[in-house]
Scaffold this motif. Structure first.
Motif, PDB file in Angstrom:
ATOM      1  N   ALA A  78       0.873  -1.181   0.000  1.00 58.67           N
ATOM      2  CA  ALA A  78       0.000   0.000   0.000  1.00 58.67           C
ATOM      3  C   ALA A  78       0.905   1.225   0.000  1.00 58.67           C
ATOM      4  O   ALA A  78       1.215   1.781   1.046  1.00 58.67           O
ATOM      5  CB  ALA A  78      -0.917  -0.004   1.218  1.00 58.67           C
ATOM      6  N   GLY A  79       1.334   1.636  -1.185  1.00 57.87           N
ATOM      7  CA  GLY A  79       2.338   2.690  -1.280  1.00 57.87           C
ATOM      8  C   GLY A  79       1.828   4.029  -1.755  1.00 57.87           C
ATOM      9  O   GLY A  79       2.626   4.916  -2.075  1.00 57.87           O
ATOM     10  N   LEU A  80       0.505   4.199  -1.811  1.00 57.22           N
ATOM     11  CA  LEU A  80      -0.048   5.475  -2.278  1.00 57.22           C
ATOM     12  C   LEU A  80      -0.417   6.315  -1.064  1.00 57.22           C
ATOM     13  O   LEU A  80      -1.374   5.999  -0.352  1.00 57.22           O
ATOM     14  CB  LEU A  80      -1.285   5.234  -3.148  1.00 57.22           C
ATOM     15  CG  LEU A  80      -1.887   6.469  -3.810  1.00 57.22           C
ATOM     16  CD1 LEU A  80      -0.941   7.035  -4.862  1.00 57.22           C
ATOM     17  CD2 LEU A  80      -3.235   6.126  -4.449  1.00 57.22           C
ATOM     18  N   THR A 255      -8.256  -2.105  -2.514  1.00 64.27           N
ATOM     19  CA  THR A 255      -7.482  -3.319  -2.308  1.00 64.27           C
ATOM     20  C   THR A 255      -7.955  -4.393  -3.291  1.00 64.27           C
ATOM     21  O   THR A 255      -9.064  -4.312  -3.839  1.00 64.27           O
ATOM     22  CB  THR A 255      -7.638  -3.842  -0.872  1.00 64.27           C
ATOM     23  OG1 THR A 255      -9.037  -4.023  -0.588  1.00 64.27           O
ATOM     24  CG2 THR A 255      -7.061  -2.842   0.129  1.00 64.27           C
ATOM     25  N   LEU A 256      -7.121  -5.392  -3.520  1.00 66.80           N
ATOM     26  CA  LEU A 256      -7.496  -6.474  -4.430  1.00 66.80           C
ATOM     27  C   LEU A 256      -8.439  -7.448  -3.741  1.00 66.80           C
ATOM     28  O   LEU A 256      -8.231  -7.817  -2.581  1.00 66.80           O
ATOM     29  CB  LEU A 256      -6.249  -7.228  -4.902  1.00 66.80           C
ATOM     30  CG  LEU A 256      -5.291  -6.473  -5.833  1.00 66.80           C
ATOM     31  CD1 LEU A 256      -4.096  -7.349  -6.181  1.00 66.80           C
ATOM     32  CD2 LEU A 256      -5.997  -6.011  -7.092  1.00 66.80           C
ATOM     33  N   GLU A 257      -9.470  -7.858  -4.456  1.00 62.95           N
ATOM     34  CA  GLU A 257     -10.384  -8.862  -3.933  1.00 62.95           C
ATOM     35  C   GLU A 257      -9.746 -10.237  -4.084  1.00 62.95           C
ATOM     36  O   GLU A 257      -9.260 -10.590  -5.165  1.00 62.95           O
ATOM     37  CB  GLU A 257     -11.713  -8.832  -4.692  1.00 62.95           C
ATOM     38  CG  GLU A 257     -12.637  -7.709  -4.273  1.00 62.95           C
ATOM     39  CD  GLU A 257     -14.016  -7.843  -4.894  1.00 62.95           C
ATOM     40  OE1 GLU A 257     -14.207  -8.747  -5.743  1.00 62.95           O
ATOM     41  OE2 GLU A 257     -14.900  -7.045  -4.552  1.00 62.95           O
ATOM     42  N   VAL A 258      -9.748 -10.994  -3.010  1.00 59.92           N
ATOM     43  CA  VAL A 258      -9.206 -12.358  -3.056  1.00 59.92           C
ATOM     44  C   VAL A 258     -10.143 -13.297  -2.318  1.00 59.92           C
ATOM     45  O   VAL A 258     -10.942 -12.872  -1.471  1.00 59.92           O
ATOM     46  CB  VAL A 258      -7.796 -12.449  -2.407  1.00 59.92           C
ATOM     47  CG1 VAL A 258      -6.790 -11.599  -3.153  1.00 59.92           C
ATOM     48  CG2 VAL A 258      -7.840 -12.068  -0.925  1.00 59.92           C
ATOM     49  N   VAL A 276      -1.672  -4.980  -0.103  1.00 64.68           N
ATOM     50  CA  VAL A 276      -2.487  -4.770  -1.308  1.00 64.68           C
ATOM     51  C   VAL A 276      -3.841  -5.477  -1.167  1.00 64.68           C
ATOM     52  O   VAL A 276      -4.787  -5.166  -1.885  1.00 64.68           O
ATOM     53  CB  VAL A 276      -1.742  -5.255  -2.572  1.00 64.68           C
ATOM     54  CG1 VAL A 276      -1.685  -6.776  -2.650  1.00 64.68           C
ATOM     55  CG2 VAL A 276      -2.364  -4.667  -3.826  1.00 64.68           C
ATOM     56  N   VAL A 277      -3.938  -6.395  -0.206  1.00 68.53           N
ATOM     57  CA  VAL A 277      -5.187  -7.096   0.081  1.00 68.53           C
ATOM     58  C   VAL A 277      -5.832  -6.583   1.365  1.00 68.53           C
ATOM     59  O   VAL A 277      -7.022  -6.290   1.414  1.00 68.53           O
ATOM     60  CB  VAL A 277      -4.944  -8.622   0.187  1.00 68.53           C
ATOM     61  CG1 VAL A 277      -6.183  -9.336   0.739  1.00 68.53           C
ATOM     62  CG2 VAL A 277      -4.574  -9.185  -1.172  1.00 68.53           C
ATOM     63  N   SER A 278      -5.039  -6.457   2.410  1.00 69.01           N
ATOM     64  CA  SER A 278      -5.570  -6.108   3.733  1.00 69.01           C
ATOM     65  C   SER A 278      -5.636  -4.607   3.985  1.00 69.01           C
ATOM     66  O   SER A 278      -6.287  -4.158   4.925  1.00 69.01           O
ATOM     67  CB  SER A 278      -4.701  -6.747   4.819  1.00 69.01           C
ATOM     68  OG  SER A 278      -3.372  -6.240   4.752  1.00 69.01           O
ATOM     69  N   GLY A 288       2.729 -13.769   6.664  1.00 69.68           N
ATOM     70  CA  GLY A 288       1.788 -14.879   6.877  1.00 69.68           C
ATOM     71  C   GLY A 288       0.915 -15.124   5.659  1.00 69.68           C
ATOM     72  O   GLY A 288       0.720 -16.266   5.225  1.00 69.68           O
ATOM     73  N   GLN A 289       0.394 -14.036   5.077  1.00 71.73           N
ATOM     74  CA  GLN A 289      -0.438 -14.183   3.889  1.00 71.73           C
ATOM     75  C   GLN A 289       0.371 -14.719   2.710  1.00 71.73           C
ATOM     76  O   GLN A 289      -0.126 -15.533   1.915  1.00 71.73           O
ATOM     77  CB  GLN A 289      -1.068 -12.842   3.527  1.00 71.73           C
ATOM     78  CG  GLN A 289      -2.174 -12.411   4.477  1.00 71.73           C
ATOM     79  CD  GLN A 289      -2.958 -11.220   3.936  1.00 71.73           C
ATOM     80  OE1 GLN A 289      -2.956 -10.942   2.752  1.00 71.73           O
ATOM     81  NE2 GLN A 289      -3.639 -10.525   4.829  1.00 71.73           N
TER      82      GLN A 289
END
Length: 315
Positions: A78-80, A255-258, A276-278, A288-289
């Motif tokens: 999450a770099g923005l 975030t990306l849906e997974v 990018v997910v959490s 961990g992910q």
């Protein structure tokens, strides 16, 4: 993935591998020699690392899959950076915490002119925020010889940073201005920061979650003279990857849906994990992910079902 016997390639946007471990976390919290050692261990396993390779610009995820990769893991973080949205925020001397920490951690601005990154010559740096990154920024400011003040709109007990991080910042000399909210950046005739105008806040009644609201105290505006401001109020995932790969589904927060069980995205063979997910979280959570995703990528590549076929998909 390498230990499982797969050929692995890493695409890194910057000029050194390691991501936020290299550019976002200061040396005094995570020595870069440790990260470099971990990277060398990966190379010994046969992992090929491409540097200065920005996915979404040079190639998209779609293109990687078309070029013969059997699976992709997206761990772009999450770099923005988020900003305050107050008047004067575009003044010279206002930085995101990302830029400020990257200049000093990865680009070695502290060692000018041996490294060509322009240093930030500031006598008083104000960091805005109350999280762990804000503590890193305020402590880094001390290490470049500046007076360091941290401005946070809520009370100490509401700071999201770990208690020990707040303690260490104070112990080193960071001045905490709590219950203080920025209102306006004041600049001189050349557009350079000279002060931050703030207003004092007071705690209100708790809401349904138990968190106390904060409201401005009328007429309590005041100015803090400074010559640099670091904004550290959070980050969102950079939209570049999903923008250039329309098959990737995103949430309202970007975030990306997974699938929560498998970490597979809306694209077959494309998995994701970490911030990018959490959203912005911890390094250990991302690790961990990533391990969970790796186990499922291994299954995917072997043609094994990722989960019980009877279980409903989250996508």
């Amino acid at each position: 993935m390498a230990i499982a016997g797969h050929e692995v390639e890493v695409f890194e946007a910057l000029h050194l591998p390691g991501g936020v471990l290299m550019y976002g976390i200061p040396q005094f919290r995570l020595p870069k020699e440790i990260v470099a050692h971990e990277v060398e261990q990966l190379k010994k396993l046969g992992v090929k690392i491409h540097l200065n390779y920005l996915i979404g610009k040079l190639e998209s995820v779609d293109q990687l899959m078309r070029e013969g990769f059997d699976a992709v893991f997206i761990g772009s973080g999450a770099g923005l950076p988020m900003f305050l949205g107050i008047p004067g925020e575009n003044s010279v001397g206002v930085f995101s915490a990302n830029e400020f920490l990257t200049r000093f951690n990865l680009m070695k601005a502290y060692d000018f002119p041996n490294h060509a990154t322009t240093p930030i010559h500031a006598k008083h740096i104000i960091t805005v925020g109350g999280g762990n990154v804000a503590m890193d920024s305020s402590r880094t400011a001390l290490r470049i010889g500046a007076k360091s003040t941290l401005v946070y709109r809520r009370a100490r007990e509401q700071m999201p940073a770990r208690k020990e991080e707040v303690h260490h910042a104070e112990q080193e000399g960071v001045n905490l201005q709590l219950l203080t909210n920025p209102k306006r950046v004041i600049a001189d005739e050349n557009g350079k920061v000279v002060a931050l105008e703030c207003v004092k806040m007071e705690l209100g009644e708790p809401d349904e979650s138990g968190r106390r609201s904060v409201t401005e105290i009328p007429g309590s505006e005041f100015q803090i003279p400074c010559d640099a401001i670091v904004v550290s109020i959070g980050n969102r995932p950079n939209p570049l990857i999903p923008m250039t790969c329309k098959s990737l589904s995103t949430t309202r927060k970007g975030t990306l849906e997974v699938d929560p069980e498998t970490l597979q995205t809306s694209m077959a063979g494309v998995f994701a994990g970490g911030d990018v997910v959490s959203g912005a979280a911890t390094v250990i959570s991302a690790m961990g992910q990533a391990k969970k995703a790796a186990a499922n990528i291994n299954k995917y590549l072997r043609g094994e079902p990722l989960k019980d076929e009877a279980a409903p998909s989250a996508l």
